[in-house]
Design an enzyme around this catalytic site. Structure first.
Site, PDB file in Angstrom:
ATOM      1  N   CYS A 113       0.814  -1.224   0.000  1.00  0.00           N
ATOM      2  CA  CYS A 113       0.000   0.000   0.000  1.00  0.00           C
ATOM      3  C   CYS A 113       0.851   1.279   0.000  1.00  0.00           C
ATOM      4  CB  CYS A 113      -0.958   0.002   1.180  1.00  0.00           C
ATOM      5  SG  CYS A 113      -2.118  -1.372   1.106  1.00  0.00           S
ATOM      6  N   HIS A 242      -3.358   7.412   1.770  1.00  0.00           N
ATOM      7  CA  HIS A 242      -3.728   6.062   1.352  1.00  0.00           C
ATOM      8  C   HIS A 242      -5.057   5.726   2.020  1.00  0.00           C
ATOM      9  CE1 HIS A 242      -3.944   1.891   0.654  1.00  0.00           C
ATOM     10  NE2 HIS A 242      -3.671   1.548   1.898  1.00  0.00           N
ATOM     11  N   ASN A 272      -9.968  -0.182  -0.407  1.00  0.00           N
ATOM     12  CA  ASN A 272      -8.509  -0.059  -0.347  1.00  0.00           C
ATOM     13  C   ASN A 272      -7.911  -0.644  -1.630  1.00  0.00           C
ATOM     14  OD1 ASN A 272      -5.776  -0.306   0.106  1.00  0.00           O
ATOM     15  ND2 ASN A 272      -5.985  -1.078   2.198  1.00  0.00           N
TER      16      ASN A 272
HETATM   17  N1  COA Z   1     -18.407  -8.245   9.517  1.00  0.00           N
HETATM   18  C1  COA Z   1     -18.873  -8.415  10.765  1.00  0.00           C
HETATM   19  N2  COA Z   1     -18.096  -8.671  11.808  1.00  0.00           N
HETATM   20  C2  COA Z   1     -16.764  -8.730  11.602  1.00  0.00           C
HETATM   21  C3  COA Z   1     -16.204  -8.562  10.333  1.00  0.00           C
HETATM   22  C4  COA Z   1     -17.079  -8.306   9.250  1.00  0.00           C
HETATM   23  N3  COA Z   1     -16.639  -8.119   7.999  1.00  0.00           N
HETATM   24  N4  COA Z   1     -14.859  -8.672  10.424  1.00  0.00           N
HETATM   25  C5  COA Z   1     -14.587  -8.914  11.709  1.00  0.00           C
HETATM   26  N5  COA Z   1     -15.742  -8.953  12.426  1.00  0.00           N
HETATM   27  C6  COA Z   1     -15.903  -9.177  13.852  1.00  0.00           C
HETATM   28  C7  COA Z   1     -14.763  -9.968  14.469  1.00  0.00           C
HETATM   29  O1  COA Z   1     -14.949 -11.345  14.311  1.00  0.00           O
HETATM   30  C8  COA Z   1     -14.829  -9.525  15.908  1.00  0.00           C
HETATM   31  O2  COA Z   1     -15.852 -10.246  16.550  1.00  0.00           O
HETATM   32  P1  COA Z   1     -15.725 -10.682  18.090  1.00  0.00           P
HETATM   33  O3  COA Z   1     -15.641  -9.384  18.862  1.00  0.00           O
HETATM   34  O4  COA Z   1     -16.979 -11.432  18.311  1.00  0.00           O
HETATM   35  O5  COA Z   1     -14.469 -11.495  18.185  1.00  0.00           O
HETATM   36  C9  COA Z   1     -15.277  -8.074  15.821  1.00  0.00           C
HETATM   37  O6  COA Z   1     -15.870  -7.920  14.518  1.00  0.00           O
HETATM   38  C10 COA Z   1     -14.151  -7.077  15.952  1.00  0.00           C
HETATM   39  O7  COA Z   1     -13.096  -7.478  15.089  1.00  0.00           O
HETATM   40  P2  COA Z   1     -11.827  -6.578  14.865  1.00  0.00           P
HETATM   41  O8  COA Z   1     -10.915  -7.272  13.900  1.00  0.00           O
HETATM   42  O9  COA Z   1     -11.246  -6.199  16.192  1.00  0.00           O
HETATM   43  O10 COA Z   1     -12.497  -5.295  14.169  1.00  0.00           O
HETATM   44  P3  COA Z   1     -11.891  -3.906  13.809  1.00  0.00           P
HETATM   45  O11 COA Z   1     -12.708  -2.824  14.361  1.00  0.00           O
HETATM   46  O12 COA Z   1     -10.407  -3.842  14.076  1.00  0.00           O
HETATM   47  O13 COA Z   1     -12.113  -3.836  12.223  1.00  0.00           O
HETATM   48  C11 COA Z   1     -10.759  -4.026  10.230  1.00  0.00           C
HETATM   49  C12 COA Z   1     -11.467  -4.764  11.364  1.00  0.00           C
HETATM   50  C13 COA Z   1     -10.045  -5.035   9.349  1.00  0.00           C
HETATM   51  C14 COA Z   1     -11.781  -3.253   9.444  1.00  0.00           C
HETATM   52  C15 COA Z   1      -9.752  -3.023  10.868  1.00  0.00           C
HETATM   53  O14 COA Z   1      -8.987  -3.670  11.853  1.00  0.00           O
HETATM   54  C16 COA Z   1      -8.796  -2.419   9.867  1.00  0.00           C
HETATM   55  O15 COA Z   1      -9.196  -1.658   9.007  1.00  0.00           O
HETATM   56  N6  COA Z   1      -7.510  -2.710  10.059  1.00  0.00           N
HETATM   57  C17 COA Z   1      -6.446  -2.081   9.274  1.00  0.00           C
HETATM   58  C18 COA Z   1      -6.528  -2.502   7.864  1.00  0.00           C
HETATM   59  C19 COA Z   1      -5.402  -1.973   7.090  1.00  0.00           C
HETATM   60  O16 COA Z   1      -5.085  -0.848   7.164  1.00  0.00           O
HETATM   61  N7  COA Z   1      -4.825  -2.906   6.334  1.00  0.00           N
HETATM   62  C20 COA Z   1      -3.843  -2.745   5.374  1.00  0.00           C
HETATM   63  C21 COA Z   1      -2.863  -1.697   5.541  1.00  0.00           C
HETATM   64  S1  COA Z   1      -2.987  -0.831   4.093  1.00  0.00           S
END
Ligand code: COA
Length: 315
Positions: A113, A242, A272
């Site tokens: 990214c 980004h 993304n």
């Molecule tokens: N739909 C519904 N629930 C979801 C889900 C989805 N698509 N994805 C995860 N969950 C659930 C998880 O299972 C978890 O459930 P639990 O509490 O029962 O265990 C809960 O939601 C929280 O998960 P978590 O991973 O902590 O959520 P989050 O708020 O961190 O959001 C992302 C997840 C991936 C959106 C977020 O972490 C993110 O954007 N991370 C950075 C991504 C990034 O920048 N990546 C590349 C660099 S460029």
């Protein structure tokens, strides 16, 4: 010494759109969850017959037309991509051939990214050292091709697209500074394994840990960039970040004491798109007459590697 100046931009998005409602049918997820946690409503998905180099070509040709230059005056091509058409040749070489450019150095950069910032940084050095005068830099990615659509933890994030800029040697700035970094020790938090090692070759991500590190790291890169240029937060006209997650964008804007009206946001429509996201956002900011000549623009990115970086530019 010359500066390098972005004289034109172009972008391309595939016509097929994958909405949150489409994902609701495939995954245990909801439009509400995706919107509130990421800011994404839809993403563009590459066609079956389409390749990364095709998207790169469409973006590049628009930038070349906007720059009003002959493609053969380009003396360096850099493509930032994580999803090359083939292991080799590089997508940059394929793009060169598609553009009908007879000969010039052409290579890919792999910084996921952060790829566009890395590519811009290299292009800037080539121009500043008089090794090139007209450079085509493209960020192009087909992230859908390395996404596991049964993994709700990250399948909701990714989209496909390409953005291009033409850089030219100029007596006026231009790119004021670029800053790039990497720390390979975080590989396990965000990577694409080899099928022979882990029986999968799609994106594997520990999203919440990546999120926290991204926010802290981007905070530091903002300070580094401002300090290097002796600038205050209020000197920055636009943030062109980004597009990984709207909450990450909001955190960086807060760090800059900047309202979201000064941030170019495309994540709601593009998701993304990895290396493509900054040049796509830049092109949109310019085409919608938000970003104007002589304004100061801060671009920043964080991605797999981990890699991160920034570029401060004057248009
Ligand atoms: N739909 C519904 N629930 C979801 C889900 C989805 N698509 N994805 C995860 N969950 C659930 C998880 O299972 C978890 O459930 P639990 O509490 O029962 O265990 C809960 O939601 C929280 O998960 P978590 O991973 O902590 O959520 P989050 O708020 O961190 O959001 C992302 C997840 C991936 C959106 C977020 O972490 C993110 O954007 N991370 C950075 C991504 C990034 O920048 N990546 C590349 C660099 S460029």
């Amino acid at each position: 010494m010359s500066f390098s100046k972005i004289i034109a931009t172009g972008s391309y998005l595939p016509s097929s759109i994958l909405t949150n409602q489409d994902l609701e049918k495939r995954l245990d997820t909801s439009d509400d969850w995706i919107t509130s946690r990421t800011g994404i409503k839809q993403r563009h998905i590459i066609g079956d017959e389409e390749k990364t180099s095709d998207m790169a070509y469409e973006a590049a040709i628009k930038a070349i037309k906007a720059a009003k230059i002959d493609a053969n005056s380009i003396d360096l091509i850099i493509v930032a991509t994580t999803t090359p058409d083939k292991v080799f040749p590089s997508t940059a070489c394929t793009l060169q051939s598609k553009l009908g450019i007879e000969e010039c150095p052409a290579f890919d950069i792999q910084a996921v990214c952060s790829g566009f910032i890395y590519a811009l940084s290299v292009a800037d050095k080539y121009i500043k050292t008089n090794s090139a005068r007209t450079v085509l830099v493209v960020g192009a990615d087909a992230m859908s091709t390395i996404t596991d659509y049964s993994d709700r933890g990250n399948a909701i994030l990714w989209g496909d697209g390409a953005g291009a800029v033409i850089l030219k040697a100029s007596q006026e700035p231009g790119i004021l500074s670029t800053h790039i970094h990497a720390q390979g020790k975080y590989e396990d938090l965000l990577h694409v394994p080899r099928k022979s090692d882990e029986k999968k070759d799609t994106i594997d991500m520990v999203g919440n840990q990546v999120f926290k590190i991204a926010v802290n790291t981007l905070d530091r890169i903002v300070d580094e960039t401002l300090d290097a240029n002796n600038l205050k937060k209020t000197d920055i006209d636009w943030l062109v970040p980004h597009q990984a997650n709207i909450r990450i964008l909001e955190a960086t804007a807060k760090k800059l004491s900047m309202g979201m009206d000064k941030v170019i946001v495309t994540i709601d429509r593009h998701g993304n798109t990895s290396a493509a996201s900054i040049p796509l956002a830049l092109d949109e900011g310019i085409k919608t007459n938000k970003i104007l000549p002589n304004q100061l623009i801060l671009m920043e990115a964080f991605g797999g590697g981990f890699t991160w970086g920034s570029a401060l530019i004057k248009l």
